[in-house]
Design a protein around this motif. Structure first.
Motif, PDB file in Angstrom:
ATOM      1  N   MET A   1      93.797  32.776  34.123  1.00  0.00           N
ATOM      2  CA  MET A   1      92.988  33.525  33.145  1.00  0.00           C
ATOM      3  C   MET A   1      93.451  33.221  31.584  1.00  0.00           C
ATOM      4  O   MET A   1      94.438  33.456  31.281  1.00  0.00           O
ATOM      5  CB  MET A   1      93.055  34.793  33.475  1.00  0.00           C
ATOM      6  N   TYR A   3      93.262  33.828  27.593  1.00  0.00           N
ATOM      7  CA  TYR A   3      93.180  34.999  26.495  1.00  0.00           C
ATOM      8  C   TYR A   3      93.474  34.711  25.099  1.00  0.00           C
ATOM      9  O   TYR A   3      93.687  33.549  25.043  1.00  0.00           O
ATOM     10  CB  TYR A   3      94.169  36.219  26.683  1.00  0.00           C
ATOM     11  N   LYS A   7      92.425  38.434  19.768  1.00  0.00           N
ATOM     12  CA  LYS A   7      91.746  39.644  20.452  1.00  0.00           C
ATOM     13  C   LYS A   7      93.171  40.507  21.016  1.00  0.00           C
ATOM     14  O   LYS A   7      92.664  41.693  20.874  1.00  0.00           O
ATOM     15  CB  LYS A   7      90.932  39.301  21.725  1.00  0.00           C
ATOM     16  N   ILE A  53      85.502  47.976  26.813  1.00  0.00           N
ATOM     17  CA  ILE A  53      84.507  47.119  27.101  1.00  0.00           C
ATOM     18  C   ILE A  53      84.948  45.732  27.049  1.00  0.00           C
ATOM     19  O   ILE A  53      84.889  44.838  27.843  1.00  0.00           O
ATOM     20  CB  ILE A  53      83.163  47.262  26.146  1.00  0.00           C
ATOM     21  N   ASN A  54      85.873  45.698  25.889  1.00  0.00           N
ATOM     22  CA  ASN A  54      86.576  44.331  25.617  1.00  0.00           C
ATOM     23  C   ASN A  54      87.687  44.013  26.666  1.00  0.00           C
ATOM     24  O   ASN A  54      87.795  42.895  26.682  1.00  0.00           O
ATOM     25  CB  ASN A  54      87.017  44.260  24.123  1.00  0.00           C
ATOM     26  N   TYR A  55      88.615  44.935  26.839  1.00  0.00           N
ATOM     27  CA  TYR A  55      89.761  44.433  27.884  1.00  0.00           C
ATOM     28  C   TYR A  55      89.696  44.301  29.135  1.00  0.00           C
ATOM     29  O   TYR A  55      90.728  43.950  29.826  1.00  0.00           O
ATOM     30  CB  TYR A  55      91.041  45.358  27.286  1.00  0.00           C
ATOM     31  N   VAL A  56      88.507  44.897  29.960  1.00  0.00           N
ATOM     32  CA  VAL A  56      88.600  44.986  31.092  1.00  0.00           C
ATOM     33  C   VAL A  56      88.186  43.517  31.811  1.00  0.00           C
ATOM     34  O   VAL A  56      88.808  43.293  32.783  1.00  0.00           O
ATOM     35  CB  VAL A  56      87.054  45.895  31.679  1.00  0.00           C
ATOM     36  N   GLU A  57      87.779  42.713  31.126  1.00  0.00           N
ATOM     37  CA  GLU A  57      87.633  41.243  31.423  1.00  0.00           C
ATOM     38  C   GLU A  57      88.761  40.565  31.697  1.00  0.00           C
ATOM     39  O   GLU A  57      88.937  39.397  32.404  1.00  0.00           O
ATOM     40  CB  GLU A  57      86.679  40.381  30.452  1.00  0.00           C
ATOM     41  N   ASN A  58      89.955  40.920  31.147  1.00  0.00           N
ATOM     42  CA  ASN A  58      91.344  40.447  31.246  1.00  0.00           C
ATOM     43  C   ASN A  58      92.341  41.492  31.217  1.00  0.00           C
ATOM     44  O   ASN A  58      92.654  42.045  30.276  1.00  0.00           O
ATOM     45  CB  ASN A  58      91.387  39.274  30.122  1.00  0.00           C
ATOM     46  N   ASN A  59      93.314  41.534  32.265  1.00  0.00           N
ATOM     47  CA  ASN A  59      94.145  42.588  32.407  1.00  0.00           C
ATOM     48  C   ASN A  59      95.266  42.502  31.277  1.00  0.00           C
ATOM     49  O   ASN A  59      96.194  43.283  30.958  1.00  0.00           O
ATOM     50  CB  ASN A  59      94.719  42.304  33.857  1.00  0.00           C
ATOM     51  N   TYR A  61      94.840  42.235  28.378  1.00  0.00           N
ATOM     52  CA  TYR A  61      94.316  43.296  27.231  1.00  0.00           C
ATOM     53  C   TYR A  61      95.092  44.645  27.442  1.00  0.00           C
ATOM     54  O   TYR A  61      94.875  45.295  26.580  1.00  0.00           O
ATOM     55  CB  TYR A  61      93.063  43.133  26.794  1.00  0.00           C
TER      56      TYR A  61
END
Length: 85
Positions: A1, A3, A7, A53-59, A61
């Protein structure tokens, strides 16, 4: 994944600000300043919603969020202590 380091750093800053909002919220509640407490409460919800909203897509974060919350609270308490000296 994948990142993004930019961000990651942005989330740290946002979460630091979120915890500053939380510390100021509780400080104003303790002093019974309704308007100021309400403002910081609203800011806290806004910042946390944006971050989630922004960090849920990649752990990864989540780590940025944890670092930011620590720095935000620590920095706010140190700043408030310095103001009272």
């Amino acid at each position: 994944m994948e990142y993004s380091i930019a961000k990651f750093l942005l989330i740290i800053l946002i979460m630091a600000f979120a915890n500053m909002c939380a510390a100021l919220y509780f400080s104003n509640v303790d002093r019974k300043k309704a308007g100021a407490a309400a403002f910081w409460s609203a800011m806290l919800v806004l910042i946390n919603a944006f971050t989630i909203i922004n960090y849920v897509e990649n752990n990864i974060y989540i780590a940025a969020a944890v670092i930011g919350t620590y720095l935000g609270t620590f920095g706010t308490i140190k700043w408030q202590k310095a103001r009272t000296l």
